[in-house]
Design an enzyme around this catalytic site. Structure first.
Site, PDB file in Angstrom:
ATOM      1  N   ASP A  10       0.848  -1.189   0.000  1.00 24.17           N
ATOM      2  CA  ASP A  10       0.000   0.000   0.000  1.00 24.17           C
ATOM      3  C   ASP A  10       0.884   1.239   0.000  1.00 24.17           C
ATOM      4  O   ASP A  10       2.054   1.191   0.402  1.00 24.17           O
ATOM      5  CB  ASP A  10      -0.916   0.022   1.225  1.00 24.17           C
ATOM      6  CG  ASP A  10      -2.128   0.942   1.033  1.00 24.17           C
ATOM      7  OD1 ASP A  10      -2.397   1.334  -0.117  1.00 24.17           O
ATOM      8  OD2 ASP A  10      -2.801   1.258   2.031  1.00 24.17           O
ATOM      9  N   GLY A  11       0.317   2.352  -0.460  1.00 27.71           N
ATOM     10  CA  GLY A  11       1.019   3.622  -0.465  1.00 27.71           C
ATOM     11  C   GLY A  11       0.125   4.732   0.029  1.00 27.71           C
ATOM     12  O   GLY A  11      -1.109   4.610   0.000  1.00 27.71           O
ATOM     13  N   GLU A  48       2.405   3.874  -4.074  1.00 25.95           N
ATOM     14  CA  GLU A  48       1.825   2.555  -4.389  1.00 25.95           C
ATOM     15  C   GLU A  48       2.800   1.746  -5.243  1.00 25.95           C
ATOM     16  O   GLU A  48       3.002   0.549  -5.023  1.00 25.95           O
ATOM     17  CB  GLU A  48       0.494   2.732  -5.134  1.00 25.95           C
ATOM     18  CG  GLU A  48      -0.615   3.387  -4.345  1.00 25.95           C
ATOM     19  CD  GLU A  48      -1.379   2.422  -3.451  1.00 25.95           C
ATOM     20  OE1 GLU A  48      -0.955   1.262  -3.313  1.00 25.95           O
ATOM     21  OE2 GLU A  48      -2.411   2.846  -2.889  1.00 25.95           O
ATOM     22  N   ASP A  71      -4.261  -2.514  -3.718  1.00 30.12           N
ATOM     23  CA  ASP A  71      -5.560  -1.861  -3.882  1.00 30.12           C
ATOM     24  C   ASP A  71      -5.484  -0.747  -4.923  1.00 30.12           C
ATOM     25  O   ASP A  71      -6.397   0.066  -5.036  1.00 30.12           O
ATOM     26  CB  ASP A  71      -6.100  -1.336  -2.558  1.00 30.12           C
ATOM     27  CG  ASP A  71      -5.194  -0.280  -1.915  1.00 30.12           C
ATOM     28  OD1 ASP A  71      -4.257   0.202  -2.580  1.00 30.12           O
ATOM     29  OD2 ASP A  71      -5.429   0.058  -0.737  1.00 30.12           O
ATOM     30  N   HIS A 125      -9.297  -0.196   2.363  1.00 35.25           N
ATOM     31  CA  HIS A 125     -10.047   0.208   3.557  1.00 35.25           C
ATOM     32  C   HIS A 125     -11.343  -0.589   3.708  1.00 35.25           C
ATOM     33  O   HIS A 125     -12.392  -0.038   4.023  1.00 35.25           O
ATOM     34  CB  HIS A 125     -10.342   1.707   3.512  1.00 35.25           C
ATOM     35  CG  HIS A 125      -9.112   2.557   3.389  1.00 35.25           C
ATOM     36  ND1 HIS A 125      -8.226   2.737   4.436  1.00 35.25           N
ATOM     37  CD2 HIS A 125      -8.595   3.242   2.345  1.00 35.25           C
ATOM     38  CE1 HIS A 125      -7.232   3.518   4.039  1.00 35.25           C
ATOM     39  NE2 HIS A 125      -7.427   3.830   2.770  1.00 35.25           N
ATOM     40  N   ASP A 135      -1.300  -0.131   5.079  1.00 42.76           N
ATOM     41  CA  ASP A 135      -1.724   1.260   5.147  1.00 42.76           C
ATOM     42  C   ASP A 135      -1.172   1.927   6.407  1.00 42.76           C
ATOM     43  O   ASP A 135      -0.734   3.087   6.368  1.00 42.76           O
ATOM     44  CB  ASP A 135      -3.249   1.343   5.133  1.00 42.76           C
ATOM     45  CG  ASP A 135      -3.755   2.776   5.255  1.00 42.76           C
ATOM     46  OD1 ASP A 135      -3.574   3.547   4.296  1.00 42.76           O
ATOM     47  OD2 ASP A 135      -4.318   3.121   6.306  1.00 42.76           O
TER      48      ASP A 135
END
Length: 232
Positions: A10-11, A48, A71, A125, A135
């Protein structure tokens, strides 16, 4: 031992552009390693990308099929579809402009030639434990409050990596789009895209400006898709 590695990434960025961070979880052969990093001025898409690149570079030479959970539709589509066309076009877009984030896409292309990858797009999320942990790592680096990173045996790792991301897709799809609290407000003026925390900030930038675009978005994934659409 598993023949695959399981990777979550994640970023995050504060301001987009602004301070950013990235996080990754890698599980293989009974061990888990968390990775993370940050930059003072960057974008969400770059973070990301850097999360995936860093995880795959970590796995070079380990002879695994790397199951990458992201994501970011931008990262997945770029890696599986767009990058080949950009290469054929000497790293130019169809319109003849420079590919955005060219340096990282070239680095991504290089590592993809050296590892085997299977891609999984997960909802952001939505309660996927490993995605939420990535995250947390990413936002901690973005905020300059770096969280300790785990490195050790998988049986002692506190995050459940066995939960399938598929279980969360249906739950997310039942939510109504376009309602509820905004994740951010996005504006584009003279080709430059910015995100805003409030509508007032966004309105100030676009009001009275010819050709300006603006939109309220409700998730990081929706924000990323909008960036991709507006940059085409």
């Amino acid at each position: 031992m598993h023949t695959n590695s399981i990777i979550y990434t994640d970023g995050s960025s504060r301001g987009n552009p602004g301070p950013g961070g990235w996080g990754a979880i890698i599980s293989f052969d009974g061990v888990v390693a968390e990775l993370g990093g940050g930059e003072k001025m960057t974008t969400n898409n770059r973070m990301e990308m850097l999360a995936v690149i860093s995880a795959l570079e970590y796995m070079k030479g380990k002879n695994k099929v790397n199951v990458v959970h992201t994501d970011s539709s931008y990262v997945l589509n770029g890696s599986t579809r767009w990058v080949q066309g950009w290469k054929r076009n000497n790293w130019k877009t169809q319109a003849g402009g420079e590919v955005l984030n060219k340096d990282l896409w070239m680095r991504m292309d290089d590592v993809l030639q050296k590892v085997r990858v299977s891609w999984v797009l997960v909802p952001g999320h939505a309660g996927v434990p490993a995605n939420e942990r990535c995250d947390e790592i990413a936002t901690s680096f973005a905020d300059g409050e770096i969280t300790p990173l785990y490195s050790g045996v998988d049986r002692d790792y506190p995050v459940d990596l066995s939960m399938s991301a598929d279980a969360f897709v249906e739950k997310k799809s039942t939510k109504k789009s376009g309602t509820g609290k905004a994740y951010s407000y996005v504006s584009m003026v003279d080709g430059k895209i910015l995100t805003h925390k409030t509508w007032a900030e966004c309105e100030t930038r676009v009001k009275g400006v010819g050709g300006a675009k603006f939109k309220k978005v409700f998730s990081k994934e929706e924000e990323g898709k909008l960036f991709t659409e507006w940059r085409k």
